[in-house]
Design a protein around this motif. Structure first.
Motif, PDB file in Angstrom:
ATOM      1  N   ARG A  23      48.459  39.359  43.981  1.00 28.74           N
ATOM      2  CA  ARG A  23      48.388  40.415  42.966  1.00 28.74           C
ATOM      3  C   ARG A  23      46.921  40.550  42.541  1.00 28.74           C
ATOM      4  O   ARG A  23      46.463  39.898  41.595  1.00 28.74           O
ATOM      5  N   THR A  45      44.879  43.011  41.292  1.00 26.24           N
ATOM      6  CA  THR A  45      44.441  43.547  40.000  1.00 26.24           C
ATOM      7  C   THR A  45      44.716  42.560  38.868  1.00 26.24           C
ATOM      8  O   THR A  45      43.919  42.433  37.942  1.00 26.24           O
ATOM      9  N   LYS A  56      48.227  49.462  49.484  1.00 23.24           N
ATOM     10  CA  LYS A  56      47.904  49.739  48.089  1.00 23.24           C
ATOM     11  C   LYS A  56      48.042  48.477  47.235  1.00 23.24           C
ATOM     12  O   LYS A  56      48.830  47.579  47.534  1.00 23.24           O
ATOM     13  N   LEU A  57      47.262  48.432  46.188  1.00 24.46           N
ATOM     14  CA  LEU A  57      47.354  47.326  45.235  1.00 24.46           C
ATOM     15  C   LEU A  57      48.412  47.626  44.186  1.00 24.46           C
ATOM     16  O   LEU A  57      48.719  48.791  43.909  1.00 24.46           O
ATOM     17  N   GLU A  58      48.927  46.564  43.600  1.00 29.99           N
ATOM     18  CA  GLU A  58      49.886  46.737  42.503  1.00 29.99           C
ATOM     19  C   GLU A  58      49.114  46.821  41.196  1.00 29.99           C
ATOM     20  O   GLU A  58      48.462  45.858  40.797  1.00 29.99           O
ATOM     21  N   PRO A  59      49.166  47.973  40.511  1.00 33.36           N
ATOM     22  CA  PRO A  59      48.397  48.107  39.267  1.00 33.36           C
ATOM     23  C   PRO A  59      48.905  47.151  38.192  1.00 33.36           C
ATOM     24  O   PRO A  59      50.028  46.653  38.250  1.00 33.36           O
ATOM     25  N   SER A  72      45.807  51.739  36.250  1.00 36.24           N
ATOM     26  CA  SER A  72      46.001  52.942  37.070  1.00 36.24           C
ATOM     27  C   SER A  72      45.373  52.824  38.452  1.00 36.24           C
ATOM     28  O   SER A  72      45.469  53.750  39.260  1.00 36.24           O
ATOM     29  N   ASP A  92      45.111  51.522  42.195  1.00 39.10           N
ATOM     30  CA  ASP A  92      45.901  50.917  43.268  1.00 39.10           C
ATOM     31  C   ASP A  92      45.165  50.932  44.603  1.00 39.10           C
ATOM     32  O   ASP A  92      45.728  50.567  45.635  1.00 39.10           O
ATOM     33  N   ASP A  93      43.895  51.353  44.572  1.00 42.66           N
ATOM     34  CA  ASP A  93      43.091  51.403  45.795  1.00 42.66           C
ATOM     35  C   ASP A  93      42.026  50.309  45.742  1.00 42.66           C
ATOM     36  O   ASP A  93      41.251  50.245  44.777  1.00 42.66           O
TER      37      ASP A  93
END
Length: 658
Positions: free
Chosen positions: A557, A559, A596-599, A619, A621-622
């Motif tokens: 995870r 972020t 994509k990342l999990e915000p 916000s 996710d990139d």
């Protein structure tokens, strides 16, 4: 965090896996969940991404990065807050003794699956949060009055009795909502009675507290009946006409048209000692302890103390009169309270000793006979009536345990009110006791307070984790317990907060956020540092944040890890985590979409900040966008760059260029 367990529940729900027969281990799991192993934490789709930097960061925190505690708790893997419940589900009893009593009395557990109970729970939550805010701001908070307002609005049948219990507690501690200044000596301080309540029963201070309990219970009862003397006489005459005084009334002494003992009782019962004194009992009225030490004198009566003793002793004709009205519990309770005396037992004759302990024994006998099916008799009154009696007689731990079995929401909050003033013995977390109610080494009752609070938050912490923080911090009230017991309560409080952070992943709300210039925004735990004894919050905050960061990093995870490492001041670990995300993006085959990342979960509140002041990782996710934003912040301040290794910074720039 518990993906394997969640997946299993999903499989069972859709019938993919057959349901297993409950085993002893599964049943034991109800009493507390256990942290998953390292392999379980990764889950079926997890990829370990922890770097050497993350491992070192965890080591510097002084604890394991794999879910271990940094606070030295003996059972590191055992949860002190239990497993959070899904919305609307019914929690199973987690205390063995409570479950046993519920089975014996055929009690149906009330809880958040009931709309009215959910509403009451929400109102209690507001009161607890207001309580902690008042403690932070050093303002008086009338906890008994506030909890009473919640009970008043509830349609529960036991509500009126619980209200009387809170009013009794108000009388005992001297809570006055009209006082607005914490410095006012009349205001009962937080934990004011803790030291005295835990003292030896023979100490002068403990004796004084027992007298306060007796007076408080009696005063609460005396305020409930009309107080005009002619109404009292009319009341007695009405009872006499109905033959309700004692059999056919022949055994009761009369003076003129009055049944003297019944009238005296009724006058005292309504709190009108002066009126009774004017009529009959000067010695009683002028005694500070309400004792008849002088000869009972009246022109038409024998002037001997034996006459009085034969009528007013606990097994006297007066009590026989009351026996026919036993279920009028307030009358019976009042008699026990006014007859009980905390006196010097060495100087008193054996047959004169009837103190708080003896009165409590009487109430326990009544409880066994009339409020428990185990005693062989049908319950003759609402269970709330027995809760009221227990509070009125200072049986605080018994009252919490008894009420908890019928309505654990009310039971938890009664315990909070008692513990706030220091009128509750609590179990040492290191004792290994798993029952709600147990006995100390001196055979005194005690409540498993910390686990009770932690398990209570299961109902709502998935939706309102900040409220769960407020409840968990109340465990710290017991820091003043002597010896290691107080330190163990502190450890449980801190451990509970750590587990809340790791379970909920509400890092922004609990641990804080970062502003656009990289400065920290305080989270709810940091805002309550004064309530958990951490004036210098650096070590605790950094430890708990690093543990959460390492776990987030290990589970991929990004972020989450970036924010947490930043809040902990591990800026080099932030860049290392970003580099791993960029490496994954760069290695994605041509034509495939970058993962994509999990915000982050968004903040529930702005914590006093203006809208838009957050860095807004919620916000993003990139991975490229995340890396660009972070490096822009770090390059603007030498404070950040000085703590980042040159090779990591250079690698980040190269990866971004690619």
């Amino acid at each position: 965090m518990e993906w394997d367990a969640q997946r299993k529940r999903i499989y069972e729900y859709f019938g993919i896996w057959p349901k297993e027969t409950p085993t002893a281990a599964a049943i034991a799991g109800r009493k507390g969940s256990f942290a998953p192993s390292a392999s379980e934490e990764r889950g079926s789709f997890g990829r370990s991404r922890r770097s050497e930097a993350a491992t070192l960061a965890g080591s510097r925190a002084g604890g394991s990065v794999n879910g271990g505690s940094v606070f030295g708790r003996a059972s590191l893997n055992r949860s002190v807050i239990g497993t959070a419940s899904s919305v609307g589900s019914v929690n199973q009893p987690v205390f063995a003794d409570v479950e046993k009593k519920m089975e014996e009395n055929n009690i149906l557990l009330a809880g958040p699956h009931d709309r009215q109970q959910r509403e009451k729970q929400s109102k209690y939550t507001v009161k607890v949060q207001d309580l902690n805010l008042a403690r932070i701001q050093r303002r008086p908070y009338a906890i008994c009055k506030e909890f009473t307002s919640v009970v008043t609005e509830s349609p529960d049948t036991h509500g009126p009795d619980l209200i009387k219990a809170y009013r009794t507690l108000t009388e005992i501690v001297g809570e006055d909502s009209a006082i607005k200044n914490l410095a006012d000596p009349r205001w009962p301080r937080e934990r004011q009675f803790a030291t005295v309540y835990l003292e030896s029963a023979d100490s002068a201070a403990a004796t004084s507290l027992k007298r306060s309990i007796l007076r408080g219970g009696a005063r609460c009862l005396e305020k409930g009946i009309p107080n005009v003397i002619n109404k009292v006489k009319a009341y007695v005459q009405l009872q006499a006409a109905r033959k309700n005084l004692a059999c056919d009334n022949n055994d009761l002494l009369m003076l003129g048209d009055d049944y003297v003992w019944a009238l005296i009782y009724s006058l005292l019962r309504t709190g009108h000692v002066a009126e009774a004194n004017y009529s009959y009992i000067n010695a009683y009225a002028t005694s500070e302890d309400r004792r008849l030490l002088r000869i009972f004198k009246h022109e038409s009566m024998p002037s001997t103390t034996s006459v009085f003793a034969s009528h007013l002793k606990i097994r006297s004709t007066l009590t026989e009169w009351l026996a026919t009205r036993l279920l009028v519990d307030e009358d019976f309770a009042w008699v026990q309270l006014v007859l009980a005396r905390e006196i010097n037992r060495v100087e008193a004759m054996a047959n004169e000793v009837y103190g708080l302990k003896e009165a409590q024994d009487t109430i326990r006998e009544i409880g066994t006979r009339f409020f428990s099916t185990k005693g062989g008799a049908e319950i003759g009154s609402s269970f709330g009536a027995y809760v009221f009696l227990q509070v009125a007689f200072g049986m605080f731990e018994d009252a919490v345990s008894y009420l908890y079995g019928y309505n654990y929401i009310d039971g938890v909050h009664l315990a909070i009110a008692l513990d706030f003033y220091g009128l509750l013995r609590v179990t040492d977390p290191q004792s290994g006791v798993e029952d709600l109610l147990s006995l100390t080494t001196r055979a005194q009752p005690q409540i498993n307070f910390g686990p009770m609070l932690g398990l209570y938050t299961r109902d709502f912490r998935a939706a309102n984790v900040t409220a769960a923080v407020d409840y968990t911090t109340l465990t710290y009230l017991n820091k003043d317990l002597p010896g290691a017991a107080g330190q163990n309560q502190v450890k449980v409080c801190h451990e509970g907060l750590r587990q809340l952070v790791l379970e909920s992943r509400e890092f922004v709300d609990l641990l804080g956020d970062m502003q656009v210039d990289g400065r920290r925004i305080r989270g709810s735990i940091e805002q309550r540092m004064k309530l958990i004894g951490l004036d210098d919050d650096e070590e605790f905050f950094r430890s708990i944040t690093l543990q959460a960061a390492s776990q987030a990093d290990d589970n991929g995870r990004v972020t989450d890890a970036v924010l947490l490492y930043h809040l902990a001041g591990e800026y080099d670990s932030v860049i290392a985590a970003i580099n791993r995300a960029l490496s994954t993006a760069v290695s994605t085959p041509v034509g495939e979409q970058v993962e994509k990342l999990e915000p982050l979960k968004p903040r529930a509140t702005t914590n006093g900040q203006e809208p838009g002041s957050s860095f807004s990782l919620t916000s993003i996710d990139d991975p490229v966008e995340l890396a660009s934003a972070i490096t822009h912040v770090y390059k603007s301040s030498r404070m950040f760059m000085d703590k980042i290794k040159h090779e990591n910074s250079q690698a980040c720039g190269n990866l971004l260029g690619m």
